[in-house]
Design a protein around this motif. Structure first.
Motif, PDB file in Angstrom:
ATOM      1  N   GLY A 194     -10.922   5.954  -4.225  1.00  0.00           N
ATOM      2  CA  GLY A 194     -10.889   5.021  -3.125  1.00  0.00           C
ATOM      3  C   GLY A 194      -9.604   4.168  -3.350  1.00  0.00           C
ATOM      4  O   GLY A 194      -9.243   3.018  -2.342  1.00  0.00           O
ATOM      5  N   ASP A 207     -21.754   2.809   6.322  1.00  0.00           N
ATOM      6  CA  ASP A 207     -20.340   3.424   5.722  1.00  0.00           C
ATOM      7  C   ASP A 207     -19.534   3.079   6.575  1.00  0.00           C
ATOM      8  O   ASP A 207     -19.312   3.343   7.729  1.00  0.00           O
ATOM      9  CB  ASP A 207     -20.698   4.976   6.032  1.00  0.00           C
ATOM     10  N   THR A 208     -18.515   2.248   6.063  1.00  0.00           N
ATOM     11  CA  THR A 208     -17.641   1.330   6.752  1.00  0.00           C
ATOM     12  C   THR A 208     -16.017   1.834   6.737  1.00  0.00           C
ATOM     13  O   THR A 208     -15.526   2.139   5.598  1.00  0.00           O
ATOM     14  CB  THR A 208     -17.525  -0.161   6.145  1.00  0.00           C
ATOM     15  N   TRP A 209     -15.586   2.453   7.780  1.00  0.00           N
ATOM     16  CA  TRP A 209     -14.210   2.786   7.574  1.00  0.00           C
ATOM     17  C   TRP A 209     -13.041   2.127   8.375  1.00  0.00           C
ATOM     18  O   TRP A 209     -13.199   1.484   9.270  1.00  0.00           O
ATOM     19  CB  TRP A 209     -14.153   4.334   8.562  1.00  0.00           C
ATOM     20  N   TRP A 210     -12.094   1.977   7.386  1.00  0.00           N
ATOM     21  CA  TRP A 210     -11.120   0.860   7.814  1.00  0.00           C
ATOM     22  C   TRP A 210      -9.938   1.223   6.846  1.00  0.00           C
ATOM     23  O   TRP A 210      -9.920   1.998   6.029  1.00  0.00           O
ATOM     24  CB  TRP A 210     -11.408  -0.604   7.837  1.00  0.00           C
ATOM     25  N   SER A 267     -20.813   0.946   1.928  1.00  0.00           N
ATOM     26  CA  SER A 267     -19.811   2.037   1.392  1.00  0.00           C
ATOM     27  C   SER A 267     -18.533   1.793   1.920  1.00  0.00           C
ATOM     28  O   SER A 267     -18.207   1.646   3.271  1.00  0.00           O
ATOM     29  CB  SER A 267     -20.356   3.426   1.372  1.00  0.00           C
ATOM     30  N   THR A 302      -5.978  -0.950   5.049  1.00  0.00           N
ATOM     31  CA  THR A 302      -5.518  -2.077   4.551  1.00  0.00           C
ATOM     32  C   THR A 302      -4.609  -2.530   6.043  1.00  0.00           C
ATOM     33  O   THR A 302      -4.730  -3.616   6.245  1.00  0.00           O
ATOM     34  CB  THR A 302      -4.256  -1.724   3.475  1.00  0.00           C
ATOM     35  N   GLU A 303      -4.094  -1.622   6.766  1.00  0.00           N
ATOM     36  CA  GLU A 303      -3.670  -2.010   7.943  1.00  0.00           C
ATOM     37  C   GLU A 303      -4.625  -2.572   9.094  1.00  0.00           C
ATOM     38  O   GLU A 303      -4.022  -3.428   9.706  1.00  0.00           O
ATOM     39  CB  GLU A 303      -2.873  -0.570   8.486  1.00  0.00           C
ATOM     40  N   ASN A 352      -6.456   9.805  -2.036  1.00  0.00           N
ATOM     41  CA  ASN A 352      -7.342   9.110  -2.223  1.00  0.00           C
ATOM     42  C   ASN A 352      -8.046   9.041  -3.505  1.00  0.00           C
ATOM     43  O   ASN A 352      -8.904  10.041  -3.626  1.00  0.00           O
ATOM     44  CB  ASN A 352      -8.175   9.087  -0.882  1.00  0.00           C
ATOM     45  N   PRO A 380     -14.714   8.907   2.284  1.00  0.00           N
ATOM     46  CA  PRO A 380     -16.007   9.462   2.968  1.00  0.00           C
ATOM     47  C   PRO A 380     -17.078   9.535   1.894  1.00  0.00           C
ATOM     48  O   PRO A 380     -16.740   9.796   0.712  1.00  0.00           O
ATOM     49  CB  PRO A 380     -15.501  11.008   3.234  1.00  0.00           C
ATOM     50  N   GLY A 434     -14.126   3.146   1.236  1.00  0.00           N
ATOM     51  CA  GLY A 434     -12.899   3.521   0.543  1.00  0.00           C
ATOM     52  C   GLY A 434     -12.634   4.904   0.657  1.00  0.00           C
ATOM     53  O   GLY A 434     -11.359   5.632   0.581  1.00  0.00           O
ATOM     54  N   ILE A 487      -7.409  -4.377  -0.389  1.00  0.00           N
ATOM     55  CA  ILE A 487      -7.580  -5.189   0.879  1.00  0.00           C
ATOM     56  C   ILE A 487      -9.267  -5.292   0.870  1.00  0.00           C
ATOM     57  O   ILE A 487      -9.631  -6.544   1.589  1.00  0.00           O
ATOM     58  CB  ILE A 487      -7.113  -4.105   2.125  1.00  0.00           C
ATOM     59  N   THR A 488     -10.072  -4.658   0.319  1.00  0.00           N
ATOM     60  CA  THR A 488     -11.384  -5.054   0.224  1.00  0.00           C
ATOM     61  C   THR A 488     -11.833  -6.221   0.075  1.00  0.00           C
ATOM     62  O   THR A 488     -12.564  -6.937   0.156  1.00  0.00           O
ATOM     63  CB  THR A 488     -12.086  -3.757  -0.245  1.00  0.00           C
ATOM     64  N   ARG A 526      -5.483   4.078  -2.684  1.00  0.00           N
ATOM     65  CA  ARG A 526      -4.514   5.127  -1.957  1.00  0.00           C
ATOM     66  C   ARG A 526      -3.358   5.160  -2.860  1.00  0.00           C
ATOM     67  O   ARG A 526      -2.759   4.221  -3.507  1.00  0.00           O
ATOM     68  CB  ARG A 526      -4.070   4.379  -0.791  1.00  0.00           C
ATOM     69  N   LEU A 529     -15.257  11.140   8.978  1.00  0.00           N
ATOM     70  CA  LEU A 529     -13.925  11.114   8.322  1.00  0.00           C
ATOM     71  C   LEU A 529     -13.837  12.183   7.604  1.00  0.00           C
ATOM     72  O   LEU A 529     -14.718  12.607   6.678  1.00  0.00           O
ATOM     73  CB  LEU A 529     -13.604   9.865   7.759  1.00  0.00           C
ATOM     74  N   SER A 589       0.986  -1.202  -0.051  1.00  0.00           N
ATOM     75  CA  SER A 589       0.030   0.173   0.087  1.00  0.00           C
ATOM     76  C   SER A 589       0.724   1.280  -0.009  1.00  0.00           C
ATOM     77  O   SER A 589       2.231   1.364   0.461  1.00  0.00           O
ATOM     78  CB  SER A 589      -1.073   0.061   1.202  1.00  0.00           C
TER      79      SER A 589
END
Ligand code: WTA
Length: 658
Positions: A532, A417-420, A391, A422-423, A529, A395, A393, A316-317, A534, A520, A269
């Motif tokens: 979506g 709306d999922t924040w996360w 959703s 690769t790490e 970004n 905001p 990747g 990662i997704t 990086r 976010l 990444s």
């Protein structure tokens, strides 16, 4: 994000309560938050019960060498067994695991029994090619079932895979193969994109040439799936056809159990320097984290739901929410090879209609593209099977959220709306669909078993209504374990800013609203970004500077209506290097050069040829000012500039070129 957008966001006060029937029957209810808060390790130990263990763990979390955490110490399991075999053993062999939809219209439905046979054959075949536990395997594939099979076959034999997104260039592939010392590359002749075969094997050939594989022989074999039937160059010393070795192999393969901390995969990444980071994920914690969050956030009912995540397995997704989490949960899912507009702009909605998809997971950039195309396209299809939308990747802006909710979700489906990252390996901040009243544009709160906060520069949690840096305050099972071969960079990047507190620094800005919900605000470092994905400003700058005509380059991520951010580059040409293309032609040449060095996704939207770059007296490029120009704003504070006239020159140039 401008201050104006920010205050619009924070005055966004619509909320959408969960549908009553979903809430009543939800996999995870409100009590999960309190249970997890009361006993963090106990909560995760309970979630570990979702998996089949060959040997139970003796300790949930070992934090003695923090931030080098270990989870489920002493436990042993096999990831492929958990994702495939155990569902067959439980009598679900006839359930479809993957409904594959090829771009040209070919389809294949693969049951869990089929998948077990296919993964076992592939595991036998790669062992036959000399792969043993601990070896590294690079996977460079289109979105076809064999990509999933290849990943699971590696997991099954304990080989660590690194999937390189098919859109990356030969150079990017070469550096990843070299960095992780891959012994085997699994690829295809090509895949279908935008209505035509798009070759992959030539990039592998070029990558091997670049690392001088003939001399160094890092890569012993290249295993090639025939997908498009296009002509490929063939090196009989190295190349092997998938259909010749895999199809011929036995479907009997005994899956050995591996240690909980056995390395499962490396995902490269972009970081803030030119060199991509090899993010390492291990076995048990990763699978527990992805399986639990997939179960909780998508409210998956494996017997009745049809799930579709539109990501590519190269990101990662795709790893966490196409392959590992969903398959560990015994999902039935759609896997689509191609682009959303081939052969027509309703392709995705047609797939949802045909397969009666119930759970759908995509990215804001795609939603904004569909908004641009107009609602009359999705309106032509029956989307009534959908019951939940996700959703990821970047905001999701309130406009896109509302469109997604109304046009795709028929005003009935909750949006998660999922924040996360690769790490983090798994979703960290997200609504729970049966619990949370969602707000358009907010990822809401940390999931059960996750600690997140927004803090000031010096590490004090900010009050509601204020902004700061996003941190993760508790270790979680699917956390990255290190950066491959660079423990120091791992500690520096994530764990040094809030060392005293022991918090993980995410690199994102965020704000808490009056109810404490998290919004976010994008990266706070030199990571962009784009759709979506990086991308690192420095990495693209290095690519530009590697062109013989370029003396210096500065890259910024400028706000873009569709892609979130777009790459904008400012380039100073070498003096005297005037031979060759000029003007627009040179700009095209430079854009193509970046595509060659990194991949088409990194191609700058625009490149400005400038006489000077704005720098501080200590020589640091002031990207903030360039961003102002790129976003057509009044240029901000220039007092620290070494040469105040530079910005006037650049702004003048920008006006004449646009
Ligand atoms: C951004 C993708 C806002 C964020 C899973 C993060 C988001 C980076 C969201 C990680 C979201 C991801 N809302 N921002 N729901 N999801 N991001 O590693 O800046 O490709 O740090 O992981 O994407 O990107 P990565």
């Amino acid at each position: 994000m401008s201050d104006e957008t920010l205050s619009n966001l924070l005055t966004e006060n619509r909320t959408f309560a969960p549908p009553a029937d979903l809430a009543a029957d939800a996999n995870v209810k409100a009590d999960a938050y309190a249970a997890a808060a009361a006993d963090h390790e106990g909560f995760w130990a309970e979630q570990a019960g979702r998996l089949d263990w060959a040997e139970p763990f003796t300790q949930v979390l070992d934090d003695t060498a923090a931030p080098f955490y270990k989870w489920f110490v002493g436990g042993k399991l096999n990831v492929a067994h958990n994702c495939v075999d155990r569902h067959v053993a439980a009598g679900r062999g006839d359930q479809v695991a993957i409904h594959f939809v090829g771009e040209p219209g070919d389809t294949r439905s693969i049951t869990y029994s089929d998948l077990k046979d296919e993964v076992s054959r592939a595991a036998n075949a790669i062992e036959e090619l000399g792969i043993v536990a601990g070896d590294r395997v690079a996977i460079y594939m289109p979105m076809i079932p064999e990509a999933v099979v290849a990943m699971l076959a590696c997991a099954r034999v304990g080989a660590t895979h690194t999937v390189v997104f098919g859109g990356f260039s030969a150079d990017a592939l070469a550096s990843r193969i070299e960095d992780c010392n891959a012994k085997l590359v699994i690829t295809a002749d090509g895949g279908y994109r935008r209505g035509a075969p798009s070759a992959l094997k030539p990039a592998v050939d070029a990558a091997l040439e670049k690392i001088d594989n003939a001399t160094t022989a890092i890569v012993e074999n290249v295993l090639v799936v025939r997908r498009t039937g296009q002509d490929v160059a063939w090196n009989t010393d190295v190349d092997v056809w998938w259909h010749e070795v895999v199809d011929e192999s036995s479907t009997d393969h005994r899956a050995q159990a591996f240690d909980a901390e056995h390395p499962l995969f490396v995902m490269y990444s972009s970081g803030t320097t030119g060199k991509p980071k090899g993010i390492l994920h291990t076995t048990a914690g990763y699978l527990v984290g992805t399986a639990y969050t997939h179960h909780a956030v998508f409210d998956l009912k494996p017997e009745t739901d049809v799930y579709w995540c539109t990501a590519d397995v190269g990101w990662i997704t795709g790893h966490s929410y196409i392959v590992y989490g969903p398959l560990a949960n015994g999902v039935t899912q759609v896997l689509y090879e191609g682009t959303p507009d081939t052969p027509h702009k309703g392709r995705w909605w047609e797939i949802i209609q045909d397969y009666k998809v119930t759970l759908f997971y995509t990215a804001p950039t795609a939603i904004r593209t569909f908004m641009k195309w107009g609602r009359s396209i999705p309106d032509e299809y029956d989307l009534s099977s959908l019951r939940l939308l996700g959703s990821v990747g970047e905001p999701i802006n309130p406009e896109a959220y509302m469109w997604y909710r109304e046009v795709i979700g028929g005003d009935r489906c909750p949006i998660v709306d999922t924040w996360w990252q690769t790490e983090t390996g798994m979703m960290m901040i997200s609504p729970l669909p049966g619990v949370t009243a969602g707000k358009p544009g907010s990822a809401m709160t940390a999931l059960p078993g996750v600690g997140a906060d927004v803090v000031s520069e010096d590490g004090v949690p900010v009050p509601n209504g204020s902004g700061g840096y996003l941190v993760l305050t508790k270790p979680w099972p699917s956390m990255l374990r290190t950066l491959l071969g660079d423990d120091e960079r791992f500690v520096d990047t994530y764990w040094s800013k809030y060392k005293e507190q022991g918090w993980y620094f995410a690199g994102d800005g965020a704000k808490k609203d009056d109810d404490g919900a998290i919004w976010l605000l994008g990266r706070v470092d030199d990571v962009m970004n784009v759709s979506g994905h990086r991308l690192s400003t420095t990495e693209i700058e290095s690519a530009l500077v590697s062109h013989p005509r370029v003396a210096e380059a500065a890259v910024v991520g400028a706000a873009d209506e569709t892609t979130g951010q777009a790459v904008v580059a400012y380039v100073i040409l070498r003096e005297g290097a005037s031979a060759g293309a000029t003007g627009e032609e040179l700009v095209q040449e430079l854009r193509n050069h970046v595509a060659k060095e990194i991949g088409a996704i990194a191609k700058p939207r625009s490149i400005m040829l400038v006489p000077e770059l704005p720098k501080t007296r200590s020589g640091k490029i002031m990207r903030r000012l360039l961003k102002d120009v790129a976003e057509n704003r009044t240029v901000g504070d220039t007092t620290t500039l070494a040469d105040a006239g530079v910005m006037a020159l650049i702004a003048e140039g920008q006006k004449t070129s646009t």
